[in-house]
Design an enzyme around this catalytic site. Structure first.
Site, PDB file in Angstrom:
ATOM      1  N   LYS A  13       2.611  -6.186   5.348  1.00 39.21           N
ATOM      2  CA  LYS A  13       2.978  -6.256   7.095  1.00 39.21           C
ATOM      3  C   LYS A  13       4.409  -5.650   7.433  1.00 39.21           C
ATOM      4  CE  LYS A  13       5.419 -10.135   5.423  1.00 39.21           C
ATOM      5  NZ  LYS A  13       4.620 -10.089   3.434  1.00 39.21           N
ATOM      6  N   ARG A  88      10.222 -18.360   6.016  1.00 40.32           N
ATOM      7  CA  ARG A  88       9.182 -18.080   4.881  1.00 40.32           C
ATOM      8  C   ARG A  88       9.423 -19.364   3.828  1.00 40.32           C
ATOM      9  NH1 ARG A  88      10.348 -12.610   3.217  1.00 40.32           N
ATOM     10  NH2 ARG A  88      10.047 -12.183   0.684  1.00 40.32           N
ATOM     11  N   ARG A 127       4.759   1.070  -5.232  1.00 40.99           N
ATOM     12  CA  ARG A 127       5.098   1.562  -3.686  1.00 40.99           C
ATOM     13  C   ARG A 127       6.563   1.962  -4.413  1.00 40.99           C
ATOM     14  NH1 ARG A 127       7.477  -2.779  -0.239  1.00 40.99           N
ATOM     15  NH2 ARG A 127       7.750  -3.859  -1.623  1.00 40.99           N
ATOM     16  N   ARG A 160      11.663  -0.254  -6.237  1.00 38.15           N
ATOM     17  CA  ARG A 160      12.739  -1.588  -6.024  1.00 38.15           C
ATOM     18  C   ARG A 160      12.888  -1.859  -6.854  1.00 38.15           C
ATOM     19  NH1 ARG A 160      10.785  -4.396  -0.479  1.00 38.15           N
ATOM     20  NH2 ARG A 160      11.148  -6.094  -1.437  1.00 38.15           N
ATOM     21  N   ARG A 171       7.356 -13.634  -7.244  1.00 39.26           N
ATOM     22  CA  ARG A 171       7.436 -13.459  -6.173  1.00 39.26           C
ATOM     23  C   ARG A 171       5.888 -13.992  -5.475  1.00 39.26           C
ATOM     24  NH1 ARG A 171       8.475  -7.573  -5.349  1.00 39.26           N
ATOM     25  NH2 ARG A 171       8.109  -7.804  -2.554  1.00 39.26           N
TER      26      ARG A 171
HETATM   27  P1  AMP Z   1      10.980  -8.209   1.086  1.00 35.83           P
HETATM   28  O1  AMP Z   1      11.487  -7.192   1.803  1.00 35.83           O
HETATM   29  O2  AMP Z   1      10.481  -9.203   2.216  1.00 35.83           O
HETATM   30  O3  AMP Z   1      10.271  -8.827   0.500  1.00 35.83           O
HETATM   31  O4  AMP Z   1      12.054  -9.562   0.795  1.00 35.83           O
HETATM   32  C1  AMP Z   1      13.119  -9.077  -0.580  1.00 35.83           C
HETATM   33  C2  AMP Z   1      13.554 -10.602  -1.267  1.00 35.83           C
HETATM   34  O5  AMP Z   1      14.397 -10.546   0.037  1.00 35.83           O
HETATM   35  C3  AMP Z   1      12.800 -11.488  -0.956  1.00 35.83           C
HETATM   36  O6  AMP Z   1      12.441 -11.462  -2.261  1.00 35.83           O
HETATM   37  C4  AMP Z   1      13.566 -12.512  -1.167  1.00 35.83           C
HETATM   38  O7  AMP Z   1      14.412 -12.992  -1.925  1.00 35.83           O
HETATM   39  C5  AMP Z   1      14.519 -12.304   0.173  1.00 35.83           C
HETATM   40  N1  AMP Z   1      14.310 -12.345   1.355  1.00 35.83           N
HETATM   41  C6  AMP Z   1      13.330 -11.654   2.702  1.00 35.83           C
HETATM   42  N2  AMP Z   1      13.327 -12.546   3.751  1.00 35.83           N
HETATM   43  C7  AMP Z   1      13.699 -13.516   3.168  1.00 35.83           C
HETATM   44  C8  AMP Z   1      13.816 -15.116   3.766  1.00 35.83           C
HETATM   45  N3  AMP Z   1      13.472 -15.189   4.951  1.00 35.83           N
HETATM   46  N4  AMP Z   1      13.922 -16.378   3.301  1.00 35.83           N
HETATM   47  C9  AMP Z   1      14.751 -16.236   1.641  1.00 35.83           C
HETATM   48  N5  AMP Z   1      14.143 -15.335   1.125  1.00 35.83           N
HETATM   49  C10 AMP Z   1      15.088 -13.755   1.500  1.00 35.83           C
END
Ligand code: AMP
Length: 217
Positions: A13, A88, A127, A160, A171
């Site tokens: 994404k 989410r 990654r 990361r 996740r």
């Molecule tokens: P991402 O880079 O989108 O995979 O986000 C990394 C982490 O940030 C996720 O595993 C969550 O812990 C947190 N996170 C990002 N967006 C959200 C959201 N909309 N709601 C809750 N946690 C979020």
């Protein structure tokens, strides 16, 4: 163009959002990036969010929703946007719809990146990100010219914290339990467009251009 990107971690994404935002000159809003910046800067939000992020859990709705909606209010969204990583949960989606209704903003489509677990895992375990500028690489798919070094700014590439196998599996489980419910939610709203997250970023981009043309976006 006003898009929401939905799909599991490792669906591509963020990478696709960057390509789309350059091509169509629209804003890319990633709550994951927003939270990582907050963690790096040590803000209140960062301090609260970090423990959840490190263990692969969602940051609770009462922390993330108001902050994201405030941020969206400040951004100039008139020319379009791509929301990546938000909503989410069903609660986030409901609050987002209510906020958009207030400002008369309509979502054009929710792109659901349907992705096999095998592909997600391969993408996430390989990654690497630049610790200085945040640029993304992949040890096989997008290797840097020099191993471990960012092509863009010359700083170190790291994995990361939440891209370690155990956390990735967590996740993916959290996605299935909480976020995948949004597929039906947006299907009922008539907004869902299923696309293949298994495709390479430019193959998918070509498919998206066809989809956007058909929808007159
Ligand atoms: P991402 O880079 O989108 O995979 O986000 C990394 C982490 O940030 C996720 O595993 C969550 O812990 C947190 N996170 C990002 N967006 C959200 C959201 N909309 N709601 C809750 N946690 C979020």
């Amino acid at each position: 163009m006003r898009l929401i990107l939905l799909g599991p971690p490792g669906a591509g994404k963020g990478t696709q959002a960057k390509v789309l935002s350059q091509e169509y000159k629209i804003r890319h809003i990633s709550t994951g990036d927003m939270l990582r910046e907050a963690v790096a800067e040590g803000t209140q939000l960062g301090l609260k969010a970090k423990p959840y992020m490190t263990k692969g859990a969602l940051v609770p709705d009462d922390i993330i929703i108001d902050i994201t909606l405030e941020r969206l209010k400040k951004d100039n969204l008139a020319n379009g946007f791509i929301l990546d990583g938000f909503p989410r949960t069903i609660e986030q989606a409901k609050r987002l719809s209510a906020a958009f209704k207030k400002t008369n903003l309509l979502i054009d489509a929710v792109l659901y990146f349907k992705t096999s677990e095998q592909i997600s895992l391969k993408r996430l375990t390989g990654r690497r990100v630049c610790e200085a500028c945040g640029a993304n690489f992949h040890i096989k798919n997008i290797p840097p010219k020099k191993e471990g070094v960012c092509d863009k700014c010359g700083n170190r590439l790291v994995q990361r914290d939440d891209d370690k196998v155990d956390t990735i599996l967590k996740r993916l489980k959290v996605y299935e339990a909480e976020t995948a419910l949004l597929i039906d939610y947006y299907k009922k709203e008539g907004l869902l467009e299923e696309v293949s997250g298994d495709l390479d970023v430019y193959e998918l981009f070509e498919n998206l251009k066809v989809l956007f043309a058909a929808k007159k976006l």
